[in-house]
Design an enzyme around this catalytic site. Structure first.
Site, short mmCIF file in Angstrom:
data_model
loop_
_atom_site.label_atom_id
_atom_site.label_comp_id
_atom_site.label_asym_id
_atom_site.label_seq_id
_atom_site.Cartn_x
_atom_site.Cartn_y
_atom_site.Cartn_z
CG ASP A 69 -0.36 -0.03 2.61
OD1 ASP A 69 1.06 -0.32 2.56
OD2 ASP A 69 -0.96 0.10 3.64
CB SER A 70 4.48 1.71 -0.26
OG SER A 70 4.88 0.52 -0.82
CG ASP A 108 0.65 -4.09 2.27
OD1 ASP A 108 0.58 -4.74 3.30
OD2 ASP A 108 1.43 -2.90 2.34
CE LYS A 138 3.53 -5.92 4.12
NZ LYS A 138 2.77 -4.73 4.91
CD GLU A 140 0.40 -0.99 8.26
OE1 GLU A 140 0.23 -0.07 9.05
OE2 GLU A 140 0.88 -0.49 6.95
CD GLU A 206 7.82 0.44 7.85
OE1 GLU A 206 6.88 -0.36 7.30
OE2 GLU A 206 7.95 1.60 7.50
N1 LIG Z 1 8.38 5.29 -0.83
C1 LIG Z 1 8.16 4.87 0.32
N2 LIG Z 1 8.96 4.07 1.01
C2 LIG Z 1 8.80 3.48 2.25
O1 LIG Z 1 9.72 2.72 2.88
C3 LIG Z 1 7.41 3.32 2.66
C4 LIG Z 1 6.44 4.15 1.91
N3 LIG Z 1 6.82 4.51 0.95
N4 LIG Z 1 5.24 4.32 2.28
C5 LIG Z 1 4.79 3.40 3.39
C6 LIG Z 1 5.90 3.24 4.49
C7 LIG Z 1 5.97 4.62 5.05
N5 LIG Z 1 7.48 4.20 5.49
C8 LIG Z 1 8.17 5.34 5.92
C9 LIG Z 1 8.18 6.52 5.51
C10 LIG Z 1 9.06 7.65 6.18
C11 LIG Z 1 9.98 7.19 7.12
C12 LIG Z 1 10.94 8.09 7.59
O2 LIG Z 1 10.48 9.48 7.08
N6 LIG Z 1 11.62 7.73 8.28
C13 LIG Z 1 12.83 8.89 8.86
C14 LIG Z 1 12.74 9.39 10.32
C15 LIG Z 1 12.84 7.94 11.34
C16 LIG Z 1 12.91 8.72 12.63
O3 LIG Z 1 12.39 9.62 12.87
O4 LIG Z 1 13.54 7.95 13.54
C17 LIG Z 1 14.19 8.32 8.46
O5 LIG Z 1 15.04 9.16 8.48
O6 LIG Z 1 14.31 7.05 8.29
C18 LIG Z 1 10.18 5.67 7.30
C19 LIG Z 1 9.18 4.79 7.02
C20 LIG Z 1 7.70 2.97 5.08
N7 LIG Z 1 7.03 2.84 3.83
C1 LIG Z 2 7.20 -1.11 3.14
C2 LIG Z 2 6.51 -2.40 3.18
C3 LIG Z 2 7.03 -3.34 4.13
C4 LIG Z 2 5.19 -2.11 3.03
O1 LIG Z 2 4.13 -2.34 3.79
C5 LIG Z 2 4.61 -1.30 1.85
O2 LIG Z 2 5.41 -1.26 0.67
O3 LIG Z 2 3.45 -0.91 1.54
MG LIG Z 3 2.37 -1.50 3.47
#
Ligand SMILES: Nc1nc(=O)c2c([nH]1)NC[C@@H]1CN(c3ccc(C(=O)N[C@@H](CCC(=O)O)C(=O)O)cc3)CN21
Ligand SMILES: CC(C)C(=O)C(=O)O
Ligand SMILES: [Mg+2]
Length: 288
Positions: A69-70, A108, A138, A140, A206
């Site tokens: 669902d990303s 998902d 899958k 959550e 995650e």
């Molecule tokens: N393009 C994309 N990549 C992804 O990995 C992803 C999605 N979309 N959509 C659904 C979820 C959302 N996810 C995400 C989205 C953003 C962060 C993020 O901004 N992380 C920062 C902050 C970490 C913190 O504050 O500790 C980082 O720098 O990793 C992490 C996972 C993983 N998934």
């Molecule tokens: C980041 C993965 C695990 C996911 O759930 C997605 O792509 O939607």
């Molecule tokens: Mg997902």
């Protein structure tokens, strides 16, 4: 060894296989993930949302494809995964299952299509299986999703769980944050055991501290699939547009960039536009 994929009976449909990266399995099933865990062999998952990337990643030997669902972010341009519908997931998953011959395809479950009750979860998951032919779904959640996981698995639908940072609950969790630090580590372990007990065949971890993910991986008999969870999980998953450089926005820190697809396509689109404008395309060989 040839790196050209073959569709013959003897040869698995991926290029240049090695024991470590592409186990010689012709069609990946959920039990293979468990066997690879037991053998200490890592496996891979990438997201895919269409037939062409599914074919390509399958050919590369990627073991499992997640119709994530990303897609809310990477295909539809939303800022979260929350607006994605089951119909949209089904449409995309149809392409992916047509493109994958070896990889296990997992769909998902989008927000709001399983949280209400085990019955709602079953009806939604059954649509993904019947209409898109995914091999598994899958969802959550940990302890609180055990009834749903139980209902699906008892009804013949393999379930991959997803705990730690669960993006569909971004608003409830207060943003994109690492989960399971300090005392929260115990809760994560309870979630992990609960989804295994309920019948999940694997679990995505995650944004979980590496040491906590390592402990979960050791304690569970089902495989763990990490994203931002260190290198001790049984498998790894990334969103392909992040890993291959199509996404030029902010990508999470856990992403390694393996290619710069953005530059390749930008160059090609510019060259095409220039050729049309200066009259060099179409040339005689493109003309009937
Ligand atoms: N393009 C994309 N990549 C992804 O990995 C992803 C999605 N979309 N959509 C659904 C979820 C959302 N996810 C995400 C989205 C953003 C962060 C993020 O901004 N992380 C920062 C902050 C970490 C913190 O504050 O500790 C980082 O720098 O990793 C992490 C996972 C993983 N998934
Ligand atoms: C980041 C993965 C695990 C996911 O759930 C997605 O792509 O939607
Ligand atoms: Mg997902």
């Amino acid at each position: 060894m040839s790196s050209t994929p073959s569709s013959s009976e003897e040869t698995a449909p991926y290029g240049a296989p090695t024991a470590a990266t592409a186990p010689a399995v012709k069609k990946v099933r959920t039990h293979h993930l468990r066997e690879w865990k037991e053998a200490g062999e890592k496996f891979t998952m990438l997201t895919s949302y269409d037939v062409m990337t599914a074919r390509l990643f399958d050919e590369a030997g990627v073991d499992t494809l997640l119709v994530g669902d990303s897609s809310g972010n990477t295909v539809l341009g939303y800022s979260t995964t929350v607006p994605v519908t089951l119909d949209e997931m089904i449409t995309m998953a149809r392409g992916v299952t047509r493109g994958a011959t070896r990889a296990l395809v997992i769909g998902d479950m989008p927000f709001g299509t399983y949280q209400a009750s085990p019955e709602q979860a079953y009806l939604s998951a059954a649509r993904l299986m019947k209409e898109a032919e995914v091999a598994a779904v899958k969802l959550e959640g940990g302890v609180e999703m055990a009834p749903q996981i139980q209902r699906l698995t008892q009804g013949g639908i393999p379930v991959c769980a997803h705990i730690g940072f669960t993006p569909q609950s971004e608003h409830a969790l207060g943003g994109y944050r690492v989960q399971g630090r300090g005392d929260a580590g115990e809760r994560l372990l309870r979630d992990a055991h609960a989804v295994q007990e309920a019948g999940a065949f694997a679990v995505v971890l995650e944004m979980v501290p590496g040491d906590v993910a390592a402990r979960v991986t050791k304690e569970l008999t089902i495989p763990t699939i990490g994203i931002g969870a260190g290198n001790q999980t049984d498998g790894q998953v990334l969103v392909w547009q992040d890993a291959f450089g199509l996404n030029t926005g902010r990508v999470p820190r856990f992403v390694k960039q393996y290619a710069d697809v953005h530059s390749v396509l930008l160059e090609a689109a510019r060259a095409y536009t220039a050729d049309v404008k200066d009259g060099s395309f179409p040339a005689p060989e493109h003309t009937f």
